[in-house]
Design a protein around this motif. Structure first.
Motif, short mmCIF file in Angstrom:
data_model
loop_
_atom_site.label_atom_id
_atom_site.label_comp_id
_atom_site.label_asym_id
_atom_site.label_seq_id
_atom_site.Cartn_x
_atom_site.Cartn_y
_atom_site.Cartn_z
N GLU A 1 0.92 -1.22 -0.08
CA GLU A 1 0.06 0.02 0.08
C GLU A 1 0.77 1.30 -0.02
OE1 GLU A 1 -2.34 -0.52 3.21
OE2 GLU A 1 -4.01 -2.07 2.50
N ARG A 2 2.07 1.05 0.73
CA ARG A 2 2.79 2.45 0.68
C ARG A 2 3.49 2.84 -0.48
NH1 ARG A 2 7.74 2.10 4.87
NH2 ARG A 2 8.79 0.89 2.90
N LEU A 3 3.99 1.65 -1.20
CA LEU A 3 4.68 1.72 -2.61
C LEU A 3 3.67 2.27 -3.66
CD1 LEU A 3 6.70 -1.77 -2.83
CD2 LEU A 3 7.75 0.79 -2.31
N VAL A 4 2.39 1.71 -3.42
CA VAL A 4 1.49 2.19 -4.50
C VAL A 4 0.98 3.68 -4.08
CG1 VAL A 4 -1.13 1.92 -5.32
CG2 VAL A 4 0.36 0.01 -4.94
N GLN A 5 0.78 3.96 -3.02
CA GLN A 5 0.45 5.30 -2.59
C GLN A 5 1.45 6.49 -3.05
OE1 GLN A 5 -0.59 5.97 1.60
NE2 GLN A 5 -1.28 7.90 1.40
N ALA A 6 2.78 5.81 -2.98
CA ALA A 6 4.12 6.88 -3.03
C ALA A 6 4.63 7.07 -4.35
CB ALA A 6 5.45 6.34 -2.21
N TYR A 7 4.25 5.98 -5.13
CA TYR A 7 4.67 5.72 -6.63
C TYR A 7 3.70 5.67 -7.82
CZ TYR A 7 9.00 5.44 -3.92
OH TYR A 7 10.10 5.66 -3.14
N GLY A 8 2.52 5.36 -7.21
CA GLY A 8 1.41 5.00 -8.31
C GLY A 8 0.83 6.25 -8.79
N GLY A 9 0.01 6.02 -10.05
CA GLY A 9 -0.41 7.44 -10.46
C GLY A 9 0.52 8.23 -11.38
N ILE A 10 -0.19 8.95 -12.54
CA ILE A 10 0.67 9.60 -13.17
C ILE A 10 1.46 10.83 -12.46
CG2 ILE A 10 0.49 11.44 -15.16
CD1 ILE A 10 -1.95 9.85 -16.03
N GLU A 11 1.06 11.25 -11.52
CA GLU A 11 1.67 12.48 -10.50
C GLU A 11 2.93 12.03 -9.87
OE1 GLU A 11 -1.46 10.79 -7.93
OE2 GLU A 11 -1.37 11.24 -9.99
N HIS A 12 3.43 10.66 -9.78
CA HIS A 12 4.38 10.11 -9.30
C HIS A 12 5.24 9.27 -10.11
CE1 HIS A 12 2.98 11.40 -5.33
NE2 HIS A 12 1.91 10.51 -5.58
N ALA A 13 5.05 9.50 -11.49
CA ALA A 13 5.74 8.78 -12.52
C ALA A 13 7.18 8.82 -12.56
CB ALA A 13 4.87 8.94 -13.97
#
Length: 440
Positions: free
Chosen positions: A247-259
């Motif tokens: 969950e921490r990895l997806v929250q920190a690095y997921g999404g276009i804004e964290h690409a």
């Protein structure tokens, strides 16, 4: 069970469908046509399928484009009411109430284009179109399209006739064919129509699923699967810890804004990319193209009209002719026949509704001019006919409504042939007399 044979070879059947007298069988038609109690298409020949909603179908870009192309094309064609003449020609019946409804406004809230487009959307997506006939006494005063998803068809008790039940805003309206014109797309059994995509929606559903997959893949930020390795020193690392780390990895690095964010791991953990096929390896683009072609095939829309470069025509006229003949013409014939049922009964033998298909086959200016010249010089058109087709002012009927033909042409009738042969004999005789005079 049939009755037993009677003396003299006489045999009767209990259903009164026929009888045999002295070896001769006499049959007659039944008094009542067998009508299905169930008006809907329920047959074992068609497998049950998961029905897509209208919004789901329109979410598919190809299905949306196909329905828009067909419905816009049909709604753009001029439609008129014509009366047959005794000489085989026809005349525009501009005084008919149906002509005014189809030409100007079918109802106060819609123009003809909007109504025809709505009807075609109902036919293409739900296989049925329903028109409510608004009467002013005995004259047809309005046409309103009804939502086919709110309509129910049932058989009238004791009669070989169907009626309609329409649900709107919590109310139920029971209507007969005097108030409803039902246009079915294609019918297998019963009277309820099937849309082209009704039983072939897997292609559209597959396209939607691939669009969802592509959206999640490209919006995820982390475009490859990661394998996170936890060192053996972390002996107390359990399932809950793994879930929290995920969950921490997806929250920190997921999404276009964290690409573009740097990837950081602590406590000796390492991350490696799993060797899984990428989008090119899984042929995502090819599969989406295949799905689009299948949907276009269902609606019979040429790929060239959907931006495909592999389907080409010599010119736009050939493309329009192919689209008209293979795609639009069946729908136009369907609407023409059912719209003709809106005419008064006493006019249906002589009047009919027809779309102007020539309006779609507009060639370039040079081809049109050459075509007009050929038809004018052979008496097929008048100058005012050409002006009407080109939306130009008409000229004096004494000249504009006159047909012309070459002076060296003559009809092949017995009188003209006899006169021609007599003239030829006279010419031959005259040439012979001249030669005799010269010899003398």
């Amino acid at each position: 069970m049939p009755w037993p044979p009677l003396p003299g070879g006489l045999f009767f059947q209990t259903d009164c469908m026929g009888m045999r007298i002295f070896g001769l069988e006499i049959r007659r038609a039944p008094k009542r046509l067998p009508v299905s109690q169930n008006p809907y298409n329920t047959t074992g020949a068609l497998r049950w399928h998961s029905r897509m909603t209208v919004s789901e179908i329109l979410e598919n870009a190809t299905a949306n484009a196909c329905t828009g192309i067909i419905s816009d094309a049909v709604a753009s064609l001029p439609v008129g009411v014509y009366r047959r003449k005794d000489d085989g020609g026809r005349v525009l019946e501009a005084s008919a109430p149906l002509y005014r409804l189809l030409k100007l406004r079918p109802n106060p809230g819609q123009h003809t284009f909007t109504l025809l487009k709505q009807l075609m959307m109902h036919l293409l997506l739900r296989g049925n179109a329903f028109l409510f006939k608004d009467w002013d006494g005995t004259e047809l005063a309005g046409l309103h399209a009804l939502n086919p998803e709110r309509m129910e068809i049932f058989r009238m008790e004791g009669r070989n006739e169907y009626a309609y039940r329409y649900r709107l805003d919590g109310q139920v309206f029971e209507l007969t064919r005097d108030s409803i014109l039902h246009v079915p797309a294609m019918v297998w059994d019963g009277v309820w129509g099937l849309s082209p995509i009704e039983y072939a929606n897997k292609a559209a559903r597959l396209g939607n699923n691939m669009d969802d997959y592509a959206e999640h893949v490209f919006d995820g930020g982390i475009h490859s699967k990661l394998k996170v390795t936890v060192p053996l020193s972390e002996k107390n690392f359990g399932a809950d810890d793994a879930k929290k780390l995920k969950e921490r990895l997806v929250q920190a690095y997921g999404g276009i804004e964290h690409a573009g964010d740097p990837f950081i791991l602590t406590q000796g953990m390492t991350a490696d990319a799993l060797n899984l096929p990428d989008n090119n390896g899984s042929q995502l683009v090819e599969n989406r193209t295949y799905s689009s072609r299948e949907v276009a095939k269902i609606f019979r829309v040429p790929l060239s009209m959907l931006g495909e470069s592999d389907a080409k025509y010599n010119n736009n006229e050939q493309q329009a002719r192919n689209f008209l003949q293979n795609t639009l013409n069946p729908w136009l014939r369907l609407l023409e026949q059912y719209f003709s049922d809106l005419l008064p009964v006493y006019d249906r033998a002589d009047c009919y509704v027809e779309f102007d298909r020539n309006a779609m086959l507009q060639a370039d200016s040079q081809i049109r001019i050459d075509n007009y010249v050929k038809q004018l010089s052979n008496g097929m058109l008048t100058m005012n006919d050409v002006n009407r087709m080109e939306n130009r002012p008409l000229i004096d009927p004494a000249i504009g409504d006159v047909r012309f033909m070459p002076a060296n042409l003559a009809p092949l009738t017995p009188d003209y042939v006899a006169a021609y042969m007599a003239n030829q004999k006279q010419l031959i005789k005259g040439s012979g007399d001249d030669s005799k005079k010269k010899e003398s």
